[in-house]
Write a protein that holds these residues in place. Sequence first.
Motif, PDB file in Angstrom:
ATOM      1  N   ILE A  68       0.842  -1.202   0.000  1.00 21.81           N
ATOM      2  CA  ILE A  68       0.000   0.000   0.000  1.00 21.81           C
ATOM      3  C   ILE A  68       0.870   1.241   0.000  1.00 21.81           C
ATOM      4  CG2 ILE A  68      -1.551   1.412   1.416  1.00 21.81           C
ATOM      5  CD1 ILE A  68      -2.910  -1.129   2.338  1.00 21.81           C
ATOM      6  N   ALA A  69       1.897   1.236   0.852  1.00 21.47           N
ATOM      7  CA  ALA A  69       2.774   2.401   0.973  1.00 21.47           C
ATOM      8  C   ALA A  69       3.504   2.714  -0.318  1.00 21.47           C
ATOM      9  CB  ALA A  69       3.781   2.173   2.098  1.00 21.47           C
ATOM     10  N   GLN A  70       3.623   1.723  -1.194  1.00 20.60           N
ATOM     11  CA  GLN A  70       4.274   1.920  -2.481  1.00 20.60           C
ATOM     12  C   GLN A  70       3.271   2.094  -3.624  1.00 20.60           C
ATOM     13  OE1 GLN A  70       7.946  -0.851  -2.844  1.00 20.60           O
ATOM     14  NE2 GLN A  70       6.734  -1.775  -1.194  1.00 20.60           N
ATOM     15  N   GLY A  71       1.971   2.159  -3.261  1.00 17.93           N
ATOM     16  CA  GLY A  71       0.938   2.332  -4.278  1.00 17.93           C
ATOM     17  C   GLY A  71       0.694   1.098  -5.116  1.00 17.93           C
ATOM     18  N   MET A  72       1.105  -0.068  -4.625  1.00 16.70           N
ATOM     19  CA  MET A  72       0.979  -1.330  -5.373  1.00 16.70           C
ATOM     20  C   MET A  72      -0.293  -2.046  -4.929  1.00 16.70           C
ATOM     21  SD  MET A  72       5.022  -2.268  -4.823  1.00 16.70           S
ATOM     22  CE  MET A  72       4.856  -3.974  -5.321  1.00 16.70           C
ATOM     23  N   TYR A  73      -1.437  -1.506  -5.324  1.00 19.53           N
ATOM     24  CA  TYR A  73      -2.702  -1.980  -4.776  1.00 19.53           C
ATOM     25  C   TYR A  73      -3.077  -3.383  -5.258  1.00 19.53           C
ATOM     26  CZ  TYR A  73      -3.149   2.764  -3.111  1.00 19.53           C
ATOM     27  OH  TYR A  73      -2.922   3.954  -2.467  1.00 19.53           O
ATOM     28  N   ALA A  74      -2.756  -3.725  -6.493  1.00 18.83           N
ATOM     29  CA  ALA A  74      -3.068  -5.076  -6.977  1.00 18.83           C
ATOM     30  C   ALA A  74      -2.297  -6.123  -6.186  1.00 18.83           C
ATOM     31  CB  ALA A  74      -2.746  -5.189  -8.469  1.00 18.83           C
ATOM     32  N   ASP A  75      -1.004  -5.864  -5.971  1.00 15.29           N
ATOM     33  CA  ASP A  75      -0.186  -6.790  -5.187  1.00 15.29           C
ATOM     34  C   ASP A  75      -0.680  -6.857  -3.745  1.00 15.29           C
ATOM     35  OD1 ASP A  75       1.399  -7.333  -7.363  1.00 15.29           O
ATOM     36  OD2 ASP A  75       2.951  -5.890  -6.816  1.00 15.29           O
ATOM     37  N   ALA A  76      -1.075  -5.697  -3.202  1.00 10.74           N
ATOM     38  CA  ALA A  76      -1.559  -5.662  -1.818  1.00 10.74           C
ATOM     39  C   ALA A  76      -2.834  -6.488  -1.665  1.00 10.74           C
ATOM     40  CB  ALA A  76      -1.801  -4.224  -1.375  1.00 10.74           C
ATOM     41  N   CYS A  77      -3.717  -6.417  -2.662  1.00 11.25           N
ATOM     42  CA  CYS A  77      -4.944  -7.237  -2.613  1.00 11.25           C
ATOM     43  C   CYS A  77      -4.597  -8.715  -2.486  1.00 11.25           C
ATOM     44  CB  CYS A  77      -5.784  -7.016  -3.870  1.00 11.25           C
ATOM     45  SG  CYS A  77      -6.662  -5.441  -3.947  1.00 11.25           S
ATOM     46  N   ILE A  78      -3.622  -9.149  -3.274  1.00 19.64           N
ATOM     47  CA  ILE A  78      -3.218 -10.561  -3.225  1.00 19.64           C
ATOM     48  C   ILE A  78      -2.649 -10.911  -1.859  1.00 19.64           C
ATOM     49  CG2 ILE A  78      -1.608 -12.247  -4.186  1.00 19.64           C
ATOM     50  CD1 ILE A  78      -1.874 -10.744  -6.878  1.00 19.64           C
ATOM     51  N   SER A  79      -1.830 -10.020  -1.311  1.00 15.84           N
ATOM     52  CA  SER A  79      -1.216 -10.281  -0.004  1.00 15.84           C
ATOM     53  C   SER A  79      -2.266 -10.392   1.095  1.00 15.84           C
ATOM     54  CB  SER A  79      -0.205  -9.182   0.339  1.00 15.84           C
ATOM     55  OG  SER A  79       0.913  -9.237  -0.527  1.00 15.84           O
ATOM     56  N   PHE A  80      -3.235  -9.492   1.089  1.00 19.59           N
ATOM     57  CA  PHE A  80      -4.258  -9.542   2.134  1.00 19.59           C
ATOM     58  C   PHE A  80      -5.180 -10.750   1.961  1.00 19.59           C
ATOM     59  CE2 PHE A  80      -3.381  -4.846   2.335  1.00 19.59           C
ATOM     60  CZ  PHE A  80      -2.743  -4.896   3.560  1.00 19.59           C
ATOM     61  N   GLU A  81      -5.434 -11.135   0.718  1.00 21.28           N
ATOM     62  CA  GLU A  81      -6.222 -12.361   0.497  1.00 21.28           C
ATOM     63  C   GLU A  81      -5.484 -13.577   1.067  1.00 21.28           C
ATOM     64  OE1 GLU A  81      -6.771 -12.271  -3.710  1.00 21.28           O
ATOM     65  OE2 GLU A  81      -8.766 -11.362  -3.574  1.00 21.28           O
ATOM     66  N   LYS A  82      -4.173 -13.625   0.865  1.00 19.55           N
ATOM     67  CA  LYS A  82      -3.382 -14.732   1.420  1.00 19.55           C
ATOM     68  C   LYS A  82      -3.348 -14.660   2.944  1.00 19.55           C
ATOM     69  CE  LYS A  82      -0.437 -15.582  -2.598  1.00 19.55           C
ATOM     70  NZ  LYS A  82       0.949 -15.562  -3.151  1.00 19.55           N
ATOM     71  N   ALA A  83      -3.283 -13.430   3.485  1.00 21.17           N
ATOM     72  CA  ALA A  83      -3.304 -13.281   4.943  1.00 21.17           C
ATOM     73  C   ALA A  83      -4.578 -13.873   5.520  1.00 21.17           C
ATOM     74  CB  ALA A  83      -3.173 -11.810   5.319  1.00 21.17           C
ATOM     75  N   LEU A  84      -5.707 -13.652   4.847  1.00 28.31           N
ATOM     76  CA  LEU A  84      -6.979 -14.226   5.308  1.00 28.31           C
ATOM     77  C   LEU A  84      -6.995 -15.742   5.139  1.00 28.31           C
ATOM     78  CD1 LEU A  84      -9.453 -11.558   3.873  1.00 28.31           C
ATOM     79  CD2 LEU A  84      -8.950 -11.968   6.281  1.00 28.31           C
ATOM     80  N   LEU A  85      -6.385 -16.220   4.078  1.00 27.85           N
ATOM     81  CA  LEU A  85      -6.349 -17.664   3.815  1.00 27.85           C
ATOM     82  C   LEU A  85      -5.602 -18.412   4.918  1.00 27.85           C
ATOM     83  CD1 LEU A  85      -7.064 -19.879   1.724  1.00 27.85           C
ATOM     84  CD2 LEU A  85      -4.824 -19.447   0.681  1.00 27.85           C
ATOM     85  N   TYR A  86      -4.580 -17.755   5.489  1.00 30.87           N
ATOM     86  CA  TYR A  86      -3.742 -18.415   6.492  1.00 30.87           C
ATOM     87  C   TYR A  86      -4.122 -18.044   7.929  1.00 30.87           C
ATOM     88  CZ  TYR A  86      -0.600 -20.304   2.969  1.00 30.87           C
ATOM     89  OH  TYR A  86      -0.073 -21.023   1.921  1.00 30.87           O
ATOM     90  N   VAL A  87      -5.261 -17.393   8.125  1.00 30.72           N
ATOM     91  CA  VAL A  87      -5.718 -17.112   9.488  1.00 30.72           C
ATOM     92  C   VAL A  87      -5.981 -18.434  10.207  1.00 30.72           C
ATOM     93  CG1 VAL A  87      -7.659 -16.248  10.839  1.00 30.72           C
ATOM     94  CG2 VAL A  87      -6.652 -14.820   9.053  1.00 30.72           C
TER      95      VAL A  87
END
Length: 346
Positions: A68-87
Amino acid sequence: MILKKVLILLLAGMFLLSGCGSSAGLIAEAGKKLEAEEYEEAEDIYAQVVETGRYVSEGYRGMGICQIAQGMYADACISFEKALLYVESQSADYTKDVELYLAYCRQHHGEGDKAMEIYDGIIARDADPDVLYLRGKLYMDMGKTSEASEDFDRAATLSNDYDLFINIYEVYASHDKKGDGSSFLEKALQIVSDSDKNYYNKGLVHYYLQNYEESKTNLISALDEDPSDGKSILLLGRVYLSMGLTADARAMFNEHILNGSNAASAYNGLAMCDMEEKNYESALSNIEAGLALGDAEADRGLMYNRIIVYEHLKDWNSAKAQAAAFVQKYPTDEAGMRENEFLSTR
């Protein structure tokens, strides 16, 4: 959690880990890099956390925040989806936190409908006033005013938070509906009126309500308490300009420059006076003088006003370059993103 503070939350003690060995050390190291705004390095370290197989969700969450801090919103979406997957055993609050980051990224990646689905799911579980605000803001951005109003009204009945009411008003104001948001200002004023202090907050509400004398009185009191308060300096300057007292505004800003109390913000104030008088070359000079002081807190406002000055000068190439630099440094700043988008069409 209002996502305006999206990058602060990770540094506020999210990872209270014990007995985690290398994972805990890596998370602590990444947090320091993030605080130092070394986002690429922090992202790499969070990736190492993922590779350890411990705290995988937290590692992906950290990567998303860096993106997010780098404005990479597509990559950030993937990262947060994976974060939810591994909860796994994390709290419900943790899951909600990651979902809100994901919704934020969806919005900024142009996927408002997907963000809306996330907000709907959270609110179905828990009618959090901050999430109602976020969904209402998204409704307003989509042009669904009645739905936004319902969410804002519902949030107001569930909260007694000054900042929430101010945020709601600012959404209405940004869509040229100040009258519709005025009732929220009155609620905010009721909250801060219960205290003898809160001078800046009182001054801000009165400024929005165009009660300029009341605003001026409160802001002067705020500066009596803390002469270096940059927010109060700039807002008092805006009050003077709204009252047609440009000379008074200039005198105040020059005084702060002479005594060294938040001189960078004062230079930004002088630039505002210049812009009011359409003296854009002088405004640019004052902005550069303020930026030369290296005040990180004041730099955002100075850099944003530099974009606006170049627009007024019709120097579109310089405006585009400065807007690109601004969003690179402040990728979550919505006003900056709007200017950058506007300039992309010039």
